[in-house]
Scaffold this motif. Structure first.
Motif, PDB file in Angstrom:
ATOM      1  N   ALA A   1     -38.744 -69.808  57.013  1.00  0.00           N
ATOM      2  CA  ALA A   1     -37.422 -69.527  56.452  1.00  0.00           C
ATOM      3  C   ALA A   1     -36.852 -70.814  55.855  1.00  0.00           C
ATOM      4  O   ALA A   1     -37.170 -71.925  56.313  1.00  0.00           O
ATOM      5  CB  ALA A   1     -36.501 -68.985  57.535  1.00  0.00           C
ATOM      6  N   LEU A   2     -36.005 -70.677  54.843  1.00  0.00           N
ATOM      7  CA  LEU A   2     -35.502 -71.856  54.136  1.00  0.00           C
ATOM      8  C   LEU A   2     -34.683 -72.775  55.040  1.00  0.00           C
ATOM      9  O   LEU A   2     -34.732 -73.999  54.880  1.00  0.00           O
ATOM     10  CB  LEU A   2     -34.658 -71.425  52.933  1.00  0.00           C
ATOM     11  N   ARG A   3     -33.918 -72.217  55.969  1.00  0.00           N
ATOM     12  CA  ARG A   3     -33.152 -73.069  56.887  1.00  0.00           C
ATOM     13  C   ARG A   3     -34.098 -73.977  57.676  1.00  0.00           C
ATOM     14  O   ARG A   3     -33.797 -75.148  57.908  1.00  0.00           O
ATOM     15  CB  ARG A   3     -32.325 -72.220  57.844  1.00  0.00           C
ATOM     16  N   ASP A   4     -35.234 -73.432  58.060  1.00  0.00           N
ATOM     17  CA  ASP A   4     -36.217 -74.223  58.807  1.00  0.00           C
ATOM     18  C   ASP A   4     -36.849 -75.291  57.921  1.00  0.00           C
ATOM     19  O   ASP A   4     -37.111 -76.415  58.364  1.00  0.00           O
ATOM     20  CB  ASP A   4     -37.301 -73.306  59.383  1.00  0.00           C
ATOM     21  N   VAL A   5     -37.096 -74.929  56.656  1.00  0.00           N
ATOM     22  CA  VAL A   5     -37.658 -75.898  55.703  1.00  0.00           C
ATOM     23  C   VAL A   5     -36.695 -77.069  55.510  1.00  0.00           C
ATOM     24  O   VAL A   5     -37.091 -78.240  55.546  1.00  0.00           O
ATOM     25  CB  VAL A   5     -37.956 -75.215  54.346  1.00  0.00           C
ATOM     26  N   ILE A   6     -35.429 -76.733  55.310  1.00  0.00           N
ATOM     27  CA  ILE A   6     -34.411 -77.769  55.091  1.00  0.00           C
ATOM     28  C   ILE A   6     -34.284 -78.663  56.325  1.00  0.00           C
ATOM     29  O   ILE A   6     -34.192 -79.891  56.217  1.00  0.00           O
ATOM     30  CB  ILE A   6     -33.060 -77.111  54.731  1.00  0.00           C
ATOM     31  N   ALA A   7     -34.312 -78.046  57.498  1.00  0.00           N
ATOM     32  CA  ALA A   7     -34.205 -78.823  58.745  1.00  0.00           C
ATOM     33  C   ALA A   7     -35.419 -79.717  58.949  1.00  0.00           C
ATOM     34  O   ALA A   7     -35.290 -80.900  59.301  1.00  0.00           O
ATOM     35  CB  ALA A   7     -34.029 -77.875  59.927  1.00  0.00           C
ATOM     36  N   SER A   8     -36.614 -79.176  58.718  1.00  0.00           N
ATOM     37  CA  SER A   8     -37.834 -79.946  58.992  1.00  0.00           C
ATOM     38  C   SER A   8     -38.009 -81.118  58.029  1.00  0.00           C
ATOM     39  O   SER A   8     -38.608 -82.133  58.390  1.00  0.00           O
ATOM     40  CB  SER A   8     -39.060 -79.031  58.936  1.00  0.00           C
ATOM     41  N   HIS A   9     -37.476 -80.995  56.822  1.00  0.00           N
ATOM     42  CA  HIS A   9     -37.606 -82.082  55.836  1.00  0.00           C
ATOM     43  C   HIS A   9     -36.337 -82.928  55.731  1.00  0.00           C
ATOM     44  O   HIS A   9     -36.262 -83.834  54.888  1.00  0.00           O
ATOM     45  CB  HIS A   9     -37.965 -81.514  54.466  1.00  0.00           C
ATOM     46  N   GLY A  10     -35.336 -82.608  56.556  1.00  0.00           N
ATOM     47  CA  GLY A  10     -34.110 -83.407  56.549  1.00  0.00           C
ATOM     48  C   GLY A  10     -33.353 -83.348  55.230  1.00  0.00           C
ATOM     49  O   GLY A  10     -32.783 -84.360  54.803  1.00  0.00           O
ATOM     50  N   LEU A  11     -33.348 -82.189  54.611  1.00  0.00           N
ATOM     51  CA  LEU A  11     -32.692 -82.050  53.310  1.00  0.00           C
ATOM     52  C   LEU A  11     -31.227 -81.667  53.476  1.00  0.00           C
ATOM     53  O   LEU A  11     -30.865 -80.870  54.327  1.00  0.00           O
ATOM     54  CB  LEU A  11     -33.401 -80.987  52.471  1.00  0.00           C
TER      55      LEU A  11
ATOM     56  N   LYS B   1     -23.930 -83.782  46.321  1.00  0.00           N
ATOM     57  CA  LYS B   1     -22.931 -83.466  45.305  1.00  0.00           C
ATOM     58  C   LYS B   1     -23.215 -84.207  44.007  1.00  0.00           C
ATOM     59  O   LYS B   1     -23.017 -83.679  42.916  1.00  0.00           O
ATOM     60  CB  LYS B   1     -21.536 -83.824  45.826  1.00  0.00           C
ATOM     61  N   ALA B   2     -23.703 -85.438  44.120  1.00  0.00           N
ATOM     62  CA  ALA B   2     -23.974 -86.245  42.922  1.00  0.00           C
ATOM     63  C   ALA B   2     -25.039 -85.615  42.038  1.00  0.00           C
ATOM     64  O   ALA B   2     -25.088 -85.864  40.829  1.00  0.00           O
ATOM     65  CB  ALA B   2     -24.397 -87.654  43.327  1.00  0.00           C
ATOM     66  N   LEU B   3     -25.905 -84.792  42.627  1.00  0.00           N
ATOM     67  CA  LEU B   3     -26.963 -84.112  41.869  1.00  0.00           C
ATOM     68  C   LEU B   3     -26.586 -82.678  41.514  1.00  0.00           C
ATOM     69  O   LEU B   3     -27.414 -81.931  40.980  1.00  0.00           O
ATOM     70  CB  LEU B   3     -28.271 -84.127  42.675  1.00  0.00           C
ATOM     71  N   GLY B   4     -25.353 -82.284  41.837  1.00  0.00           N
ATOM     72  CA  GLY B   4     -24.903 -80.928  41.529  1.00  0.00           C
ATOM     73  C   GLY B   4     -25.625 -79.869  42.330  1.00  0.00           C
ATOM     74  O   GLY B   4     -25.788 -78.743  41.871  1.00  0.00           O
ATOM     75  N   GLN B   5     -26.065 -80.216  43.556  1.00  0.00           N
ATOM     76  CA  GLN B   5     -26.900 -79.311  44.345  1.00  0.00           C
ATOM     77  C   GLN B   5     -26.077 -78.364  45.220  1.00  0.00           C
ATOM     78  O   GLN B   5     -25.136 -78.788  45.889  1.00  0.00           O
ATOM     79  CB  GLN B   5     -27.845 -80.107  45.250  1.00  0.00           C
ATOM     80  N   ASN B   6     -26.443 -77.099  45.187  1.00  0.00           N
ATOM     81  CA  ASN B   6     -25.977 -76.084  46.138  1.00  0.00           C
ATOM     82  C   ASN B   6     -27.171 -75.180  46.404  1.00  0.00           C
ATOM     83  O   ASN B   6     -27.651 -74.515  45.497  1.00  0.00           O
ATOM     84  CB  ASN B   6     -24.812 -75.273  45.568  1.00  0.00           C
ATOM     85  N   PHE B   7     -27.672 -75.175  47.642  1.00  0.00           N
ATOM     86  CA  PHE B   7     -28.907 -74.465  47.944  1.00  0.00           C
ATOM     87  C   PHE B   7     -28.644 -72.996  48.270  1.00  0.00           C
ATOM     88  O   PHE B   7     -27.719 -72.658  48.996  1.00  0.00           O
ATOM     89  CB  PHE B   7     -29.619 -75.111  49.144  1.00  0.00           C
ATOM     90  N   LEU B   8     -29.478 -72.119  47.714  1.00  0.00           N
ATOM     91  CA  LEU B   8     -29.472 -70.697  48.053  1.00  0.00           C
ATOM     92  C   LEU B   8     -30.487 -70.484  49.172  1.00  0.00           C
ATOM     93  O   LEU B   8     -31.668 -70.769  48.993  1.00  0.00           O
ATOM     94  CB  LEU B   8     -29.881 -69.863  46.838  1.00  0.00           C
ATOM     95  N   LEU B   9     -30.043 -69.976  50.305  1.00  0.00           N
ATOM     96  CA  LEU B   9     -30.924 -69.845  51.460  1.00  0.00           C
ATOM     97  C   LEU B   9     -31.452 -68.435  51.678  1.00  0.00           C
ATOM     98  O   LEU B   9     -32.427 -68.246  52.409  1.00  0.00           O
ATOM     99  CB  LEU B   9     -30.191 -70.307  52.729  1.00  0.00           C
ATOM    100  N   ASP B  10     -30.823 -67.445  51.083  1.00  0.00           N
ATOM    101  CA  ASP B  10     -31.229 -66.050  51.283  1.00  0.00           C
ATOM    102  C   ASP B  10     -32.385 -65.723  50.334  1.00  0.00           C
ATOM    103  O   ASP B  10     -32.192 -65.579  49.125  1.00  0.00           O
ATOM    104  CB  ASP B  10     -30.036 -65.128  51.022  1.00  0.00           C
ATOM    105  N   LEU B  11     -33.588 -65.597  50.882  1.00  0.00           N
ATOM    106  CA  LEU B  11     -34.762 -65.356  50.038  1.00  0.00           C
ATOM    107  C   LEU B  11     -34.740 -63.971  49.395  1.00  0.00           C
ATOM    108  O   LEU B  11     -35.338 -63.771  48.337  1.00  0.00           O
ATOM    109  CB  LEU B  11     -36.037 -65.546  50.856  1.00  0.00           C
ATOM    110  N   ASN B  12     -34.068 -63.014  50.014  1.00  0.00           N
ATOM    111  CA  ASN B  12     -33.914 -61.707  49.366  1.00  0.00           C
ATOM    112  C   ASN B  12     -33.061 -61.840  48.104  1.00  0.00           C
ATOM    113  O   ASN B  12     -33.295 -61.170  47.098  1.00  0.00           O
ATOM    114  CB  ASN B  12     -33.276 -60.700  50.331  1.00  0.00           C
ATOM    115  N   LEU B  13     -32.082 -62.745  48.158  1.00  0.00           N
ATOM    116  CA  LEU B  13     -31.220 -62.992  47.004  1.00  0.00           C
ATOM    117  C   LEU B  13     -31.970 -63.733  45.904  1.00  0.00           C
ATOM    118  O   LEU B  13     -31.838 -63.407  44.719  1.00  0.00           O
ATOM    119  CB  LEU B  13     -29.994 -63.781  47.442  1.00  0.00           C
ATOM    120  N   THR B  14     -32.782 -64.715  46.286  1.00  0.00           N
ATOM    121  CA  THR B  14     -33.540 -65.441  45.255  1.00  0.00           C
ATOM    122  C   THR B  14     -34.564 -64.518  44.589  1.00  0.00           C
ATOM    123  O   THR B  14     -34.827 -64.625  43.390  1.00  0.00           O
ATOM    124  CB  THR B  14     -34.242 -66.683  45.836  1.00  0.00           C
ATOM    125  N   ALA B  15     -35.129 -63.594  45.353  1.00  0.00           N
ATOM    126  CA  ALA B  15     -36.054 -62.615  44.770  1.00  0.00           C
ATOM    127  C   ALA B  15     -35.314 -61.687  43.803  1.00  0.00           C
ATOM    128  O   ALA B  15     -35.853 -61.299  42.761  1.00  0.00           O
ATOM    129  CB  ALA B  15     -36.725 -61.802  45.871  1.00  0.00           C
TER     130      ALA B  15
END
Length: 279
Positions: free
Chosen positions: A9-19, A23-37
């Motif tokens: 799951a994306l939350r686990d990916v973000i946690a395991s890689h310390g992501l 804001k400086a890069l304009g980043q907002n992560f979408l975590l719901d894989l059903n939504l990204t699909a």
């Protein structure tokens, strides 16, 4: 394991890689894989296409694109912290994902893709409009891409699809609608993202037209539209003063009134005006 593939799951990916989104890069992560699909499906059939994705971050939309059958995905990511997570996706989809660590504004991506090409991206907010303008103004038309499916702040999306007479109608609407069919495919609330932005977002789908809706020289059209909307409350004869000494005659030759204001003029009207000015 996630709902669309065998990766974590994306939350686990973000946690395991310390992501964490920057804001400086304009980043907002979408975590719901059903939504990204769902966003990937908004781009239509991907099975025979190469897909360009800008700003994949930890790869939520990337996974959606691959799971929905994209022939190949080229992901351009400026943030090197995200590369290990993207490499894990590449390993799960052998030969179908290429990741380039680069600034999308400085990279000629066309050499890395084989047509037909679709662009699907949750664009970083700080470069989204600039990238869109570049994709809509290539040296030759039709462009390399067949369609664009792009995430913007809702207010930017509204400007893109605006009709004449509305407060949001302006340069961006004319540029987008002159050469493409543009429509809002879906809207997303702030809580769909991590961290949640202060505004709603929307996915806009653009389909490239074989040729512009109405004939006009691109450079002249852009100049006319820019001058008209830089002083949008002024009548055309005042806003366009300086384009030509006989600007009122040229406005009339285009079938418009010198007393009209920019927000009243259709795309067809602006193209006629660009031809009159060029002539």
């Amino acid at each position: 394991m996630s709902g669309i593939d065998d990766l974590p799951a994306l939350r686990d990916v973000i946690a395991s890689h310390g992501l964490s989104a920057r804001k400086a890069l304009g980043q907002n992560f979408l975590l719901d894989l059903n939504l990204t699909a769902k966003i990937a499906r908004a781009a239509g059939d991907l099975s025979g296409c190469d897909v360009l994705e800008v700003g994949p971050g930890p790869g939520g939309l990337t996974r959606g694109l691959l799971a929905e059958g994209a022939r190949r995905v080229l992901a351009i990511e400026k943030d090197a912290r995200c590369l290990p997570a993207l490499e894990e996706i590449a390993a799960a989809y052998p030969g179908r994902l290429e990741v380039i660590n680069a600034d999308a504004l400085a990279l000629d991506w066309s050499a890395h893709l084989t047509p037909p090409v679709k662009v699907v991206s949750n664009l970083p907010y700080n470069v989204g409009t600039e990238l869109l303008i570049r994709w809509l103004t290539p040296p030759a038309w039709p462009p390399v891409w067949q369609s664009l499916t792009l995430m913007f702040q809702r207010e930017v999306a509204d400007r893109i699809v605006a009709a004449p007479g509305s407060k949001t109608y302006g340069r961006l609407a004319i540029l987008a609608q002159w050469r493409s069919d543009a429509r809002i495919a879906l809207t997303l609330p702030p809580e769909a993202f991590t961290p949640p932005p202060k505004v709603h977002s929307a996915v806009v789908h653009f389909t490239a037209l074989p040729s512009p809706r109405f004939p006009a020289d691109q450079a002249v059209l852009e100049r006319v539209v820019a001058k008209a909307f830089n002083q949008r409350r002024k009548m055309l004869r005042a806003a366009l003063k300086g384009l030509a000494p006989d600007i009122e005659d040229r406005i009339l030759a285009a079938g418009l009134k010198p007393t009209d204001r920019a927000e009243q003029i259709s795309i067809e009207g602006f193209c006629a005006l660009a031809r009159a000015v060029a002539g």
